[in-house]
Write an enzyme that holds these catalytic residues in place. Sequence first.
Site, PDB file in Angstrom:
ATOM      1  N   HIS A 104       0.794  -1.231   0.000  1.00  0.00           N
ATOM      2  CA  HIS A 104       0.000   0.000   0.000  1.00  0.00           C
ATOM      3  C   HIS A 104       0.831   1.289   0.000  1.00  0.00           C
ATOM      4  CE1 HIS A 104      -3.649  -2.215   0.103  1.00  0.00           C
ATOM      5  NE2 HIS A 104      -3.766  -2.411   1.401  1.00  0.00           N
ATOM      6  N   HIS A 173      -9.844   2.349   0.443  1.00  0.00           N
ATOM      7  CA  HIS A 173      -9.783   1.200   1.348  1.00  0.00           C
ATOM      8  C   HIS A 173     -10.900   1.256   2.403  1.00  0.00           C
ATOM      9  CE1 HIS A 173      -8.000  -2.135   3.501  1.00  0.00           C
ATOM     10  NE2 HIS A 173      -6.994  -2.189   2.659  1.00  0.00           N
ATOM     11  N   GLU A 311     -11.861  -3.676  -2.682  1.00  0.00           N
ATOM     12  CA  GLU A 311     -10.921  -2.655  -3.168  1.00  0.00           C
ATOM     13  C   GLU A 311     -10.730  -2.794  -4.671  1.00  0.00           C
ATOM     14  OE1 GLU A 311      -7.319  -3.290  -0.614  1.00  0.00           O
ATOM     15  OE2 GLU A 311      -8.788  -4.430   0.487  1.00  0.00           O
TER      16      GLU A 311
HETATM   17  C1  GLA Z   1      -5.522  -5.158   1.770  1.00  0.00           C
HETATM   18  C2  GLA Z   1      -4.670  -6.362   1.698  1.00  0.00           C
HETATM   19  C3  GLA Z   1      -4.701  -7.077   3.011  1.00  0.00           C
HETATM   20  C4  GLA Z   1      -4.318  -6.153   4.141  1.00  0.00           C
HETATM   21  C5  GLA Z   1      -5.181  -4.926   4.123  1.00  0.00           C
HETATM   22  C6  GLA Z   1      -4.747  -3.871   5.119  1.00  0.00           C
HETATM   23  O1  GLA Z   1      -6.827  -5.485   1.760  1.00  0.00           O
HETATM   24  O2  GLA Z   1      -5.057  -7.228   0.664  1.00  0.00           O
HETATM   25  O3  GLA Z   1      -3.836  -8.196   2.980  1.00  0.00           O
HETATM   26  O4  GLA Z   1      -2.961  -5.785   4.023  1.00  0.00           O
HETATM   27  O5  GLA Z   1      -5.158  -4.329   2.869  1.00  0.00           O
HETATM   28  O6  GLA Z   1      -4.675  -4.340   6.416  1.00  0.00           O
END
Ligand code: GLA
Length: 346
Positions: A104, A173, A311
């Site tokens: 991220h 997110h 997402e």
């Molecule tokens: C996304 C990733 C997860 C996790 C979340 C944040 O959804 O796919 O594995 O890292 O973000 O906690």
Amino acid sequence: MVKIESFGKTKSGKKVFLYTLNNGKAEVSLTNIGAAVVSLKVPDKNSCLKDVVLGCDCALRYENGDKYLGATVGRCSNRIKNGIIFLNGKSFQLSQNEGDNQLHGGFEGFNKKLWDAEIIENGIKFTYISPDGEEGYPSMLKTEVSYILTGTTLEIHYKAISDGDTVCALTNHSYFNLDGVGNGDILSQYVQIFAEQFTTNDEHSLPTGEILSVKDTPMDFLTPKQLGADINSDYEQIKFAKGFDNNWVIKNYDGKSIITAAKAFSKHSGITLEVLTNLPGIQLYSGNFLDGAGIGKKGAEIKNRSAFCLECQYFPNAFANENFPQPVLKAGEVYDKTIIYKFGII
Ligand code: GLA
């Protein structure tokens, strides 16, 4: 009308604000830390407004948090193996904030930045200029994220330009609980994903390049399915993630058209959600890393599986997998992507 309130200060003492838009049908609160959705209130079957997203009460919790609640994620959402990207035959080492990998956008991704905010018609436009070299990414990237509330639909428009070739793969997110946050887990809520295929992960949640059919697997969400139905399955992908945390390949993606990627609903509240995008993939994440830590709104605990994410994204780990669409933004090109959350009643 936009209500602007103080949302506390960053660690370095900068003022942060909460922007609330209410159109008589729905209400959204946004903050300029992380250009994040803090709350999203929509009517349930009894016309009572329910807040359907996880969030926190002040800026510092966003700055110190590691769950990306409602945030804008960038420059590149999800994981990049060893934090290495390739552009024009050259490799670049990005910051590695999750073991050897980048998750991220790095240690201080777009979710931790203080964005400029501007009121626009029915919404707020956030702007952030990411300097050349930030978290290892080459070239300057100017990013705009506009949230527009119409009726019970929240549109998110992403625009970005760069002065050199770079990576751009932004997402939102938000964590949803369609019974309203704080009202139990999401296991009885239904999700439908318009995807016939998904990308498989290794044990570190990194896509390996393999694209599999959902047919005869617990990853089949072509017809609405309760999240709890297969969440404890011994299917390897689900065991790796302790729940759902994969990327699905959106059917009928053409790079331009904004199409329905997923739907969700709760029979209990009657609230329905439709997710539309012109991005190629969608990550269903069932809140497996939510651990009760972190203080949610009004001091509430953020419990395991108390919300899910859908997402919209480029496939994770795209640089290691040439068969995936590459999230490259060329100098002077305009990154132009949309994510829409459309709410209704069953
Ligand atoms: C996304 C990733 C997860 C996790 C979340 C944040 O959804 O796919 O594995 O890292 O973000 O906690």
